[in-house]
Write a protein that holds these residues in place. Structure first.
Motif, PDB file in Angstrom:
ATOM      1  N   VAL A 148      -8.031  21.174  -1.739  1.00 57.59           N
ATOM      2  CA  VAL A 148      -9.082  21.022  -2.768  1.00 57.59           C
ATOM      3  C   VAL A 148      -9.900  19.751  -2.570  1.00 57.59           C
ATOM      4  O   VAL A 148     -11.059  19.696  -2.993  1.00 57.59           O
ATOM      5  CB  VAL A 148      -8.527  21.051  -4.222  1.00 57.59           C
ATOM      6  CG1 VAL A 148      -7.889  22.386  -4.542  1.00 57.59           C
ATOM      7  CG2 VAL A 148      -7.578  19.895  -4.493  1.00 57.59           C
ATOM      8  N   SER A 149      -9.324  18.746  -1.920  1.00 59.29           N
ATOM      9  CA  SER A 149     -10.052  17.476  -1.781  1.00 59.29           C
ATOM     10  C   SER A 149     -11.227  17.606  -0.807  1.00 59.29           C
ATOM     11  O   SER A 149     -12.084  16.734  -0.763  1.00 59.29           O
ATOM     12  CB  SER A 149      -9.101  16.360  -1.351  1.00 59.29           C
ATOM     13  OG  SER A 149      -8.412  16.734  -0.188  1.00 59.29           O
ATOM     14  N   LYS A 150     -11.273  18.702  -0.063  1.00 65.38           N
ATOM     15  CA  LYS A 150     -12.385  18.882   0.886  1.00 65.38           C
ATOM     16  C   LYS A 150     -13.657  19.353   0.193  1.00 65.38           C
ATOM     17  O   LYS A 150     -14.724  19.322   0.775  1.00 65.38           O
ATOM     18  CB  LYS A 150     -11.989  19.914   1.944  1.00 65.38           C
ATOM     19  CG  LYS A 150     -10.940  19.370   2.890  1.00 65.38           C
ATOM     20  CD  LYS A 150     -10.724  20.284   4.069  1.00 65.38           C
ATOM     21  CE  LYS A 150      -9.656  19.687   4.975  1.00 65.38           C
ATOM     22  NZ  LYS A 150      -8.682  20.666   5.419  1.00 65.38           N
ATOM     23  N   ARG A 151     -13.521  19.888  -1.028  1.00 66.60           N
ATOM     24  CA  ARG A 151     -14.710  20.405  -1.715  1.00 66.60           C
ATOM     25  C   ARG A 151     -14.857  19.801  -3.102  1.00 66.60           C
ATOM     26  O   ARG A 151     -13.905  19.305  -3.686  1.00 66.60           O
ATOM     27  CB  ARG A 151     -14.640  21.934  -1.813  1.00 66.60           C
ATOM     28  CG  ARG A 151     -14.927  22.566  -0.458  1.00 66.60           C
ATOM     29  CD  ARG A 151     -15.219  24.037  -0.574  1.00 66.60           C
ATOM     30  NE  ARG A 151     -16.484  24.296  -1.259  1.00 66.60           N
ATOM     31  CZ  ARG A 151     -16.912  25.513  -1.539  1.00 66.60           C
ATOM     32  NH1 ARG A 151     -16.187  26.567  -1.227  1.00 66.60           N
ATOM     33  NH2 ARG A 151     -18.065  25.681  -2.166  1.00 66.60           N
ATOM     34  N   ASP A 152     -16.067  19.914  -3.615  1.00 67.74           N
ATOM     35  CA  ASP A 152     -16.442  19.211  -4.836  1.00 67.74           C
ATOM     36  C   ASP A 152     -16.798  20.213  -5.939  1.00 67.74           C
ATOM     37  O   ASP A 152     -17.661  19.955  -6.763  1.00 67.74           O
ATOM     38  CB  ASP A 152     -17.684  18.361  -4.461  1.00 67.74           C
ATOM     39  CG  ASP A 152     -17.981  17.331  -5.495  1.00 67.74           C
ATOM     40  OD1 ASP A 152     -17.052  16.978  -6.234  1.00 67.74           O
ATOM     41  OD2 ASP A 152     -19.156  16.913  -5.582  1.00 67.74           O
ATOM     42  N   ASN A 153     -16.177  21.397  -5.914  1.00 72.70           N
ATOM     43  CA  ASN A 153     -16.661  22.501  -6.760  1.00 72.70           C
ATOM     44  C   ASN A 153     -15.706  22.861  -7.899  1.00 72.70           C
ATOM     45  O   ASN A 153     -15.809  23.939  -8.456  1.00 72.70           O
ATOM     46  CB  ASN A 153     -16.895  23.746  -5.875  1.00 72.70           C
ATOM     47  CG  ASN A 153     -15.613  24.206  -5.174  1.00 72.70           C
ATOM     48  OD1 ASN A 153     -14.665  23.434  -5.076  1.00 72.70           O
ATOM     49  ND2 ASN A 153     -15.595  25.430  -4.708  1.00 72.70           N
ATOM     50  N   ARG A 154     -14.749  21.950  -8.206  1.00 75.15           N
ATOM     51  CA  ARG A 154     -13.783  22.291  -9.255  1.00 75.15           C
ATOM     52  C   ARG A 154     -13.888  21.288 -10.407  1.00 75.15           C
ATOM     53  O   ARG A 154     -13.358  20.186 -10.334  1.00 75.15           O
ATOM     54  CB  ARG A 154     -12.374  22.341  -8.653  1.00 75.15           C
ATOM     55  CG  ARG A 154     -12.213  23.526  -7.677  1.00 75.15           C
ATOM     56  CD  ARG A 154     -10.869  23.565  -7.034  1.00 75.15           C
ATOM     57  NE  ARG A 154     -10.628  24.776  -6.281  1.00 75.15           N
ATOM     58  CZ  ARG A 154     -10.844  24.907  -4.959  1.00 75.15           C
ATOM     59  NH1 ARG A 154     -11.323  23.901  -4.253  1.00 75.15           N
ATOM     60  NH2 ARG A 154     -10.570  26.052  -4.358  1.00 75.15           N
ATOM     61  N   PRO A 155     -14.558  21.711 -11.488  1.00 74.53           N
ATOM     62  CA  PRO A 155     -14.853  20.773 -12.581  1.00 74.53           C
ATOM     63  C   PRO A 155     -13.614  20.121 -13.189  1.00 74.53           C
ATOM     64  O   PRO A 155     -13.680  18.961 -13.611  1.00 74.53           O
ATOM     65  CB  PRO A 155     -15.574  21.641 -13.619  1.00 74.53           C
ATOM     66  CG  PRO A 155     -15.612  23.030 -13.099  1.00 74.53           C
ATOM     67  CD  PRO A 155     -15.170  23.043 -11.694  1.00 74.53           C
ATOM     68  N   LEU A 156     -12.482  20.828 -13.212  1.00 78.35           N
ATOM     69  CA  LEU A 156     -11.289  20.247 -13.843  1.00 78.35           C
ATOM     70  C   LEU A 156     -10.749  19.053 -13.051  1.00 78.35           C
ATOM     71  O   LEU A 156      -9.955  18.272 -13.555  1.00 78.35           O
ATOM     72  CB  LEU A 156     -10.182  21.298 -13.991  1.00 78.35           C
ATOM     73  CG  LEU A 156     -10.435  22.419 -15.007  1.00 78.35           C
ATOM     74  CD1 LEU A 156      -9.221  23.314 -15.115  1.00 78.35           C
ATOM     75  CD2 LEU A 156     -10.783  21.853 -16.383  1.00 78.35           C
ATOM     76  N   LEU A 157     -11.186  18.932 -11.799  1.00 83.08           N
ATOM     77  CA  LEU A 157     -10.690  17.819 -10.969  1.00 83.08           C
ATOM     78  C   LEU A 157     -11.663  16.641 -10.923  1.00 83.08           C
ATOM     79  O   LEU A 157     -11.489  15.714 -10.133  1.00 83.08           O
ATOM     80  CB  LEU A 157     -10.364  18.318  -9.554  1.00 83.08           C
ATOM     81  CG  LEU A 157      -9.250  19.364  -9.480  1.00 83.08           C
ATOM     82  CD1 LEU A 157      -8.994  19.790  -8.037  1.00 83.08           C
ATOM     83  CD2 LEU A 157      -7.944  18.849 -10.106  1.00 83.08           C
ATOM     84  N   LYS A 158     -12.676  16.678 -11.784  1.00 79.94           N
ATOM     85  CA  LYS A 158     -13.617  15.549 -11.837  1.00 79.94           C
ATOM     86  C   LYS A 158     -13.055  14.485 -12.776  1.00 79.94           C
ATOM     87  O   LYS A 158     -13.568  14.241 -13.874  1.00 79.94           O
ATOM     88  CB  LYS A 158     -14.989  16.024 -12.318  1.00 79.94           C
ATOM     89  CG  LYS A 158     -15.650  16.999 -11.375  1.00 79.94           C
ATOM     90  CD  LYS A 158     -17.105  16.631 -11.142  1.00 79.94           C
ATOM     91  CE  LYS A 158     -17.723  17.400 -10.015  1.00 79.94           C
ATOM     92  NZ  LYS A 158     -17.154  17.117  -8.710  1.00 79.94           N
ATOM     93  N   THR A 159     -11.965  13.868 -12.360  1.00 82.60           N
ATOM     94  CA  THR A 159     -11.302  12.857 -13.185  1.00 82.60           C
ATOM     95  C   THR A 159     -11.150  11.585 -12.361  1.00 82.60           C
ATOM     96  O   THR A 159     -11.423  11.569 -11.160  1.00 82.60           O
ATOM     97  CB  THR A 159      -9.904  13.353 -13.612  1.00 82.60           C
ATOM     98  OG1 THR A 159      -9.129  13.595 -12.425  1.00 82.60           O
ATOM     99  CG2 THR A 159      -9.981  14.635 -14.423  1.00 82.60           C
ATOM    100  N   GLU A 160     -10.637  10.532 -13.005  1.00 86.66           N
ATOM    101  CA  GLU A 160     -10.402   9.248 -12.322  1.00 86.66           C
ATOM    102  C   GLU A 160      -9.433   9.422 -11.160  1.00 86.66           C
ATOM    103  O   GLU A 160      -9.596   8.838 -10.108  1.00 86.66           O
ATOM    104  CB  GLU A 160      -9.728   8.286 -13.321  1.00 86.66           C
ATOM    105  CG  GLU A 160     -10.616   7.820 -14.428  1.00 86.66           C
ATOM    106  CD  GLU A 160     -11.176   6.452 -14.109  1.00 86.66           C
ATOM    107  OE1 GLU A 160     -10.367   5.534 -13.866  1.00 86.66           O
ATOM    108  OE2 GLU A 160     -12.424   6.319 -14.091  1.00 86.66           O
TER     109      GLU A 160
END
Ligand SMILES: Nc1ncnc2c1ncn2[C@@H]1O[C@H](COP(=O)(O)OP(=O)(O)O)[C@@H](O)[C@H]1O
Ligand SMILES: O=C(O)C1=C[C@@H](OP(=O)(O)O)[C@@H](O)[C@H](O)C1
Ligand SMILES: [Mg+2]
Length: 196
Positions: free
Chosen positions: A132-144
């Motif tokens: 998942v760290s390769k892509r920026d498309n998962r809103p729930l992972l937009k955290t600190e």
């Protein structure tokens, strides 16, 4: 009834499709488990149509998943996800890959359990994170600390994914190998069901 082509070998995919007895196969599990990628491969191997519920949600809403979360919030996204999944599971048989939160929602889970055979693609934190760290498309992972968020989601969700009919470990090996593991697990589950 058509005459079977005796020259054509019966593949693992053919046998797995037969083992589903005309039911849908629904992939569940956390972000990065490989539901979308593996679902597409096994659908092809089983000669079944494939649908990814996130892609279907994006098609009907004409928005991307991050846009939907940003504009309407998670609750509205879940309501739309439930409606889309209920509709898709009225048809079939197909391979349906869901988004990671679908099976966690009680109403959606009930639709999945009634609408076919559910299969949990399970993976370790490091495997999930690497993917998942390769892509920026998962809103729930937009955290600190997105890796910690993923770990928290594992702790919350794994006891619920366990309710799926079949579990397969999504390992750090080629996708084709995981796809083969999934097809074998469908066959084993059908044999177990037949003997119990
Ligand atoms: N077994 C695998 N080996 C290597 N990469 C994989 C494997 N399964 C999935 N991937 C890759 O990991 C990423 C996340 O997979 P994806 O299918 O989108 O997961 P999900 O739909 O469960 O969130 C994709 O880029 C996919 O190609
Ligand atoms: O785990 C979740 O709640 C989500 C997973 C995503 O799908 P993938 O599991 O296919 O990444 C997508 O539905 C959305 O970002 C929410
Ligand atoms: Mg996906």
């Amino acid at each position: 009834m058509s005459i079977p082509d005796l020259a054509k070998p019966v593949t693992l995919g053919d046998r797995a499709r037969a083992a589903l007895h005309g039911r849908n196969l629904i992939l569940v599990g956390l972000m990065g488990a490989g539901k979308s990628a593996i679902g597409r491969i096994i659908a092809q191997q089983m000669s079944l149509p494939f649908i990814d519920t996130d892609a279907e949600i994006e098609r009907v809403s004409r928005m991307t998943i991050p846009e939907l979360f940003a504009t309407y919030g998670e609750e509205e996204f879940r309501a739309l996800e439930t409606r889309v999944i209920e509709r898709l599971l009225r048809g079939g048989p197909r391979v349906v890959s869901t988004g990671g939160g679908a099976f966690i929602n009680e109403r959606t889970r009930a639709a999945i359990q009634a609408g076919g055979t559910s299969l949990w693609l399970k993976a370790d934190l490091e495997v999930l994170w690497e993917r998942v760290s390769k892509r920026d498309n998962r809103p729930l992972l937009k955290t600190e600390n997105p890796k910690q968020t993923l770990k928290n989601l594992m702790d919350l969700r794994y006891p619920i994914y366990e309710k799926a009919d079949i579990t397969v470990q999504s390992r750090d090996v080629r996708k084709e190998q995981v796809a083969g593991d999934v097809l074998s697990a469908i066959l084993s589950a059908a044999k177990e069901g037949a003997s119990s």
